[in-house]
Design a protein around this motif. Structure first.
Motif, short mmCIF file in Angstrom:
data_model
loop_
_atom_site.label_atom_id
_atom_site.label_comp_id
_atom_site.label_asym_id
_atom_site.label_seq_id
_atom_site.Cartn_x
_atom_site.Cartn_y
_atom_site.Cartn_z
N PHE A 170 22.93 6.08 33.59
CA PHE A 170 22.11 7.26 33.38
C PHE A 170 22.85 8.24 32.48
N ASP A 171 22.12 8.93 31.63
CA ASP A 171 22.73 9.90 30.72
C ASP A 171 23.45 10.97 31.54
N PRO A 172 24.78 11.06 31.42
CA PRO A 172 25.53 12.01 32.25
C PRO A 172 25.33 13.47 31.88
N ALA A 173 24.66 13.74 30.75
CA ALA A 173 24.40 15.14 30.37
C ALA A 173 23.24 15.72 31.16
N ILE A 174 22.44 14.85 31.80
CA ILE A 174 21.27 15.30 32.56
C ILE A 174 21.65 15.47 34.02
N PHE A 175 21.34 16.61 34.59
CA PHE A 175 21.57 16.84 36.01
C PHE A 175 20.38 16.37 36.83
N LEU A 176 19.19 16.60 36.34
CA LEU A 176 17.99 16.26 37.09
C LEU A 176 16.79 16.22 36.14
N PHE A 177 15.94 15.22 36.32
CA PHE A 177 14.68 15.01 35.60
C PHE A 177 14.87 14.31 34.25
N TYR A 178 14.00 13.36 34.02
CA TYR A 178 13.92 12.55 32.80
C TYR A 178 15.05 11.53 32.66
N GLU A 179 15.98 11.48 33.61
CA GLU A 179 17.04 10.49 33.49
C GLU A 179 16.50 9.07 33.66
N ASP A 180 15.49 8.89 34.51
CA ASP A 180 14.93 7.54 34.67
C ASP A 180 14.05 7.17 33.47
N ASP A 181 13.30 8.12 32.93
CA ASP A 181 12.53 7.84 31.71
C ASP A 181 13.45 7.44 30.57
N ALA A 274 14.16 27.28 30.19
CA ALA A 274 13.85 27.31 28.75
C ALA A 274 14.76 28.30 28.03
N ARG A 275 15.01 29.46 28.63
CA ARG A 275 15.88 30.46 28.00
C ARG A 275 17.32 29.96 27.94
N ALA A 276 17.75 29.26 28.98
CA ALA A 276 19.11 28.71 28.97
C ALA A 276 19.27 27.70 27.83
N TRP A 277 18.27 26.86 27.63
CA TRP A 277 18.31 25.90 26.53
C TRP A 277 18.41 26.63 25.19
N ALA A 278 17.60 27.67 25.03
CA ALA A 278 17.59 28.42 23.78
C ALA A 278 18.95 29.07 23.52
N ARG A 279 19.67 29.44 24.57
CA ARG A 279 20.99 30.06 24.42
C ARG A 279 22.09 29.02 24.21
N GLY A 280 21.75 27.74 24.34
CA GLY A 280 22.75 26.69 24.18
C GLY A 280 23.50 26.34 25.45
N GLU A 281 23.02 26.82 26.59
CA GLU A 281 23.67 26.49 27.86
C GLU A 281 23.33 25.06 28.26
N THR A 282 24.30 24.33 28.76
CA THR A 282 24.05 22.96 29.20
C THR A 282 23.72 22.94 30.71
N ALA A 283 23.07 21.87 31.13
CA ALA A 283 22.75 21.70 32.54
C ALA A 283 24.03 21.59 33.37
N LEU A 284 25.04 20.92 32.82
CA LEU A 284 26.28 20.75 33.56
C LEU A 284 27.02 22.07 33.72
N ALA A 285 27.02 22.88 32.68
CA ALA A 285 27.65 24.20 32.78
C ALA A 285 26.92 25.05 33.82
N HIS A 286 25.60 24.94 33.82
CA HIS A 286 24.80 25.71 34.79
C HIS A 286 25.17 25.35 36.22
N GLU A 287 25.52 24.08 36.44
CA GLU A 287 25.87 23.61 37.78
C GLU A 287 27.37 23.64 38.06
N GLY A 288 28.14 24.19 37.11
CA GLY A 288 29.58 24.27 37.30
C GLY A 288 30.29 22.93 37.23
#
Length: 291
Positions: A170-181, A274-288
């Motif tokens: 699974f793509d390790p950049a994804i924390f949740l959703f769309y990883e199975d797709d 959506a705002r976090a994406w626009a700011r360039g924040e990653t899902a992994l950074a968001h989750e520490g």
């Protein structure tokens, strides 16, 4: 092929309520199980150990795909069976999946017929990652037998372990959703079929893996919004319009006025993701999870 050819991987996060039935069903199929616990606050780890599972206790919540990557890396069987904690295999399902894997040499992943509490068979008719001619509006017709499908649900997947690892998991950049797709898309692009096995059945609670709360709805919708944009960019697709973010903001404010916390938190999560994406924040950074 004996059940020893399969190791089940169950990623848990506050899943104590549903884990016993899931693990009992796997034990009934004679399948060894690795439970990857994502720093649960409940008794998930103790329950898994009491049911004979090997427990990998993560210090942090690593997310769904990353948790499965950890579990699969620890397995040594030819096949792994990804199982959501709120899913129960029916008798003979594992044997049916293995038999289908032997029948269909080009199968990269196989999934059972997944039945929801309402009795509806779950099939995924649409995805961002599906070619337009495969996307279907409405409900997909349930196959009367085994069938190749464009996508399979990540709730239950039988995969050759070495193939999974060769594709990078699974793509390790994804924390949740769309990883199975994303994994299904990469499997298809690599020339492997995705097979729905009619005679193998599982019952799925859908959304019962963890106890729901407004805060969890906010977090889920944050990641749904972020991952949708990440996947769109990864595959060169059009990203969601900013208008959708404004619509979600309006809905969040409206439901706040109505004191509907569940829906207010859900739409607010979509805006924040959506705002976090626009700011360039990653899902992994968001989750520490980034150093």
């Amino acid at each position: 092929m004996p059940a020893a050819a399969i190791t089940a991987i169950v990623v848990s996060y506050d899943s104590a309520e549903v884990l016993p039935a899931c693990l009992d069903a796997l034990a009934g199929e004679g399948i060894g199980t690795i439970v990857v616990d994502n720093a649960s606050h409940d008794d998930s780890r103790a329950i898994a150990a009491r049911h004979g599972a090997r427990v990998i206790a993560n210090a942090r919540n690593e997310g769904y795909g990353r948790g499965n990557n950890i579990g699969i890396a620890a397995a040594d069987s030819p096949y792994v069976l990804i199982v959501n904690p709120d899913l129960e295999l029916r008798a003979g399902a594992a044997a049916g999946l293995l038999a289908a894997a032997e029948r269909y040499a080009d199968a990269g992943m196989l999934a059972p017929r997944i039945v929801e509490p309402s009795g509806r068979v779950f099939l995924q008719p649409r995805s961002l990652l599906s070619p337009p001619h495969l996307n279907r509006s409405g409900t997909m017709e349930v196959p009367e037998g085994d069938a190749c499908l464009p996508f399979l649900s990540g709730a239950c997947l039988l995969i050759q372990r070495e193939l999974f690892q060769a594709l990078g998991g699974f793509d390790p950049a994804i924390f949740l959703f769309y990883e199975d797709d994303d994994l299904c898309r990469r499997m298809r692009d690599a020339g492997h079929a995705l097979v729905h096995v009619h005679d193998a059945e599982a019952r799925h609670g859908r959304g019962q893996s963890s106890t729901p709360s407004p805060q969890r709805r906010f977090k889920a919708r944050w990641h749904l919004a972020w991952s949708e944009r990440y996947i769109a960019r990864k595959y060169g697709l059009a990203e969601p319009s900013p208008v959708r973010t404004l619509q979600n903001l309006g809905k969040a404010l409206g439901y706040g006025i109505l004191l509907n916390r569940e829906k207010m938190f859900a739409h607010a999560g979509s805006v924040a993701g959506a705002r976090a994406w626009a700011r360039g924040e990653t899902a992994l950074a968001h989750e520490g999870l980034e150093p």
